[in-house]
Design a protein around this motif. Structure first.
Motif, PDB file in Angstrom:
ATOM      1  N   VAL A   1       0.945  -1.113   0.052  1.00 37.40           N
ATOM      2  CA  VAL A   1      -0.084   0.035  -0.058  1.00 37.40           C
ATOM      3  C   VAL A   1       0.798   1.133  -0.163  1.00 37.40           C
ATOM      4  O   VAL A   1       1.902   1.365   0.920  1.00 37.40           O
ATOM      5  N   ASP A   2       0.643   2.062  -0.961  1.00 34.88           N
ATOM      6  CA  ASP A   2       1.337   3.380  -0.915  1.00 34.88           C
ATOM      7  C   ASP A   2       0.768   4.265   0.077  1.00 34.88           C
ATOM      8  O   ASP A   2      -0.560   4.413   0.086  1.00 34.88           O
ATOM      9  N   LEU A   3       1.494   4.831   0.795  1.00 33.66           N
ATOM     10  CA  LEU A   3       1.155   5.995   1.935  1.00 33.66           C
ATOM     11  C   LEU A   3       1.688   7.048   1.745  1.00 33.66           C
ATOM     12  O   LEU A   3       2.979   7.189   1.723  1.00 33.66           O
ATOM     13  N   ALA A   4       0.884   8.290   1.515  1.00 39.16           N
ATOM     14  CA  ALA A   4       1.216   9.483   1.387  1.00 39.16           C
ATOM     15  C   ALA A   4       0.719  10.463   2.417  1.00 39.16           C
ATOM     16  O   ALA A   4      -0.402  10.326   2.741  1.00 39.16           O
ATOM     17  N   VAL A   5       1.436  11.132   3.264  1.00 37.17           N
ATOM     18  CA  VAL A   5       1.060  12.159   4.216  1.00 37.17           C
ATOM     19  C   VAL A   5       1.577  13.522   3.895  1.00 37.17           C
ATOM     20  O   VAL A   5       2.778  13.851   3.568  1.00 37.17           O
ATOM     21  N   ASP A   6       0.593  14.389   3.888  1.00 38.01           N
ATOM     22  CA  ASP A   6       0.760  15.826   3.458  1.00 38.01           C
ATOM     23  C   ASP A   6       0.793  16.531   4.759  1.00 38.01           C
ATOM     24  O   ASP A   6      -0.369  16.652   5.642  1.00 38.01           O
ATOM     25  N   LEU A   7       2.059  17.066   5.131  1.00 38.30           N
ATOM     26  CA  LEU A   7       2.293  17.692   6.155  1.00 38.30           C
ATOM     27  C   LEU A   7       2.232  19.280   5.865  1.00 38.30           C
ATOM     28  O   LEU A   7       2.524  19.975   6.656  1.00 38.30           O
ATOM     29  N   THR A   8       1.380  19.652   4.980  1.00 38.62           N
ATOM     30  CA  THR A   8       1.403  21.303   4.499  1.00 38.62           C
ATOM     31  C   THR A   8       0.754  21.926   5.410  1.00 38.62           C
ATOM     32  O   THR A   8       1.227  22.893   5.836  1.00 38.62           O
ATOM     33  N   SER A   9      -0.452  21.445   5.990  1.00 37.82           N
ATOM     34  CA  SER A   9      -0.974  22.165   6.832  1.00 37.82           C
ATOM     35  C   SER A   9      -0.509  22.572   8.191  1.00 37.82           C
ATOM     36  O   SER A   9      -0.511  23.252   8.700  1.00 37.82           O
TER      37      SER A   9
END
Length: 104
Positions: free
Chosen positions: A32-40
């Motif tokens: 499973v590809d896991l992407a976490v967006d920490l922009t906020s």
């Protein structure tokens, strides 16, 4: 070979069936590809930093103060200290400031 008599993955005496990539094996679990967006979170962190600095923070004045402190730190050097300072600047250990010489 492992201490239990079985070959570890990637060892030369491993059976050919075991040399297949893990995704080709019948018992393989899908990845499973896991992407976490920490922009906020980063924007929130920056907002907290600026809030902590306060409304009267002046980055230009801070930079000027740092430059003045640097010049003061390397001012009034003896001839031997000046020689060592110049060698460190030439070697790239210290940043060049004031034309490469400490303030007199």
């Amino acid at each position: 070979m492992s201490p239990h008599g079985r070959a570890l993955p990637g060892e030369p005496d491993e059976p050919a069936a075991e040399r297949r990539p893990a995704t080709d094996r019948p018992d393989a679990r899908p990845t499973v590809d896991l992407a976490v967006d920490l922009t906020s979170h980063e924007l929130l962190r920056r907002a907290h930093v600026l809030d902590a600095l306060g409304p009267d923070w002046d980055p230009v004045a801070v930079l000027r103060g740092e430059e003045a402190a640097y010049e003061l730190l390397y001012s009034g050097l003896s001839p031997e200290q000046q020689r060592v300072y110049d060698e460190l600047v030439a070697a790239g250990v210290l940043p060049r400031g004031g034309g490469g010489h400490a303030a007199a």
